[in-house]
Design a protein around this motif. Structure first.
Motif: not given
Ligand code: NAP
Length: 320
Positions: A167-171, A231-236, A136-146
């Motif tokens: 960063x994200x809108x919803x986790x 549904x999601x833009x990213x999966x950690x 998350x600390x590496x890639x979280x930035x890419x999911x701003x408001x996602x």
């Protein structure tokens, strides 16, 4: 530089660096093979709040740079590369780096740590870097408001999810059971965060994508068997780690999961002259400070071993 060394250390997490500091201060001129993730797992974190001596916390990468600098100050030398195989059946030990260069050593400290486990579901490998992440600390930035999912129920999942709310809108934390194995304090932190919700008692089945990037995760309810796509833009993926011992291939005793077995309170493995420290031999505590402590023990064990053994003959006969 000769390729023969009194002590070679594999790995540059807190265990490897601490072993390097102690071995260097004992004038053993250790050579450290950095591995695939120089600085280890702490380089993938932000704030470390529980490493003693830092009352206001310290950034993980900053701590690792400080450890490395400290080791270098006492004469430790670093080599980029990954140990790809070893021969510990005869002396001096042979360590092959990046499948081409061979180092020989009187003693070896294995501090290669552990790496993130993956779910192993269809689509996961293809989508790494395209929505699937283990950091998350590496890639979280890419999911701003996602919208993102975090799979897992341990401390890592709670920590990753909490971090991602910056960063994200919803986790959404997705877990295969109703109960979490995470510590209460980490669970509470996640539960009280209004950006985090939970989908429990489900089995991940497949990474869903539009062919280019992740669009969700298909899961099955363990109760009803019903399948649905979250549904999601990213999966950690935060489901734990596995020890980095594949390259040892039967040269040192490991347990059924692959962690190196050490003797009693020492760092000694079943091969005299080979020692292990940090997450590669510790499936239980797995903390930066316990790894650092075990790195210290390994270097002290090496020092004692070299004092009491006939290694000088091996090093003289093999010096290149
Ligand atoms: P962990 O404690 O082993 O938890 C792994 C989680 O992933 C478990 O909830 C497990 O489910 C789930 N899981 C495993 N394989 C799965 C699969 N194939 N599919 C779906 N779910 C799966 O690992 P961790 O969270 O990385 O923690 C490891 C250690 O590091 C712990 O000792 C932890 O306390 C420590 N840690 C500490 C901190 C901190 O203090 N800041 C932060 C991170 C980690 P089950 O529960 O059903 O087995």
């Amino acid at each position: 530089m000769s390729n023969h060394h009194r002590v070679v250390i594999l790995g540059t997490g807190p265990a490897g660096y601490t072993a390097a500091i102690y071995a260097a201060r004992a004038s053993l001129q250790p050579v450290i093979v950095e591995g695939s993730e120089p600085g280890g797992q702490l380089t993938l974190t932000t704030e470390v709040e529980n490493f003693p001596g830092f009352s206001d916390g310290v950034q993980g990468p900053e701590l690792m740079v400080a450890m490395r600098t400290q080791a270098e100050r006492f004469g430790a030398t670093f080599r980029t590369g990954l140990a790809t195989s070893v021969n510990l059946s005869e002396r001096p030990f042979r360590i092959v780096v990046d499948e081409k260069e061979t180092l020989t050593a009187d003693t070896l400290i294995i501090a290669t740590g552990a790496s993130a486990k993956m779910l192993g579901v269809p689509g996961e490998q293809e989508m790494i870097g395209r929505g699937v992440s283990t950091c998350a600390t590496c890639d979280g930035f890419f999911f701003r408001n996602k919208k993102v999912l975090v799979v897992g129920g341990g401390d890592s999942a709670m920590e990753e999810a909490t971090y991602l709310t910056h960063h994200a809108e919803k986790v959404t934390i997705v877990h295969r059971r109703e109960e979490f194995r995470a510590s209460k304090v980490m669970q509470d932190r996640a539960r009280h965060n209004e950006k985090i919700d939970f989908v429990l008692n489900v089995t991940p089945l497949e990474m869903v994508s539009d062919g280019n990037k992740v669009t969700g995760l298909k899961v099955k309810s363990n109760e009803t068997g019903e399948e649905r796509v979250l549904e999601a833009d990213g999966v950690f993926v935060a489901i734990g780690h596995r020890p980095n011992t594949d390259f040892l291939k039967g040269q040192v005793e490991v347990d059924k999961v692959g962690y190196i077995v050490t003797s009693g309170h020492s760092s000694a493995t079943n091969v005299p002259g080979v020692f292990a420290c940090g997450d590669v031999m510790d499936s239980h505590y797995r903390q930066a400070i316990t790894a650092a402590g075990s790195g210290c023990k390994a270097a002290m064990d090496v020092e004692k071993f070299l004092e009491g053994s006939a290694v000088h003959d091996w090093s003289m006969s093999s010096a290149k």
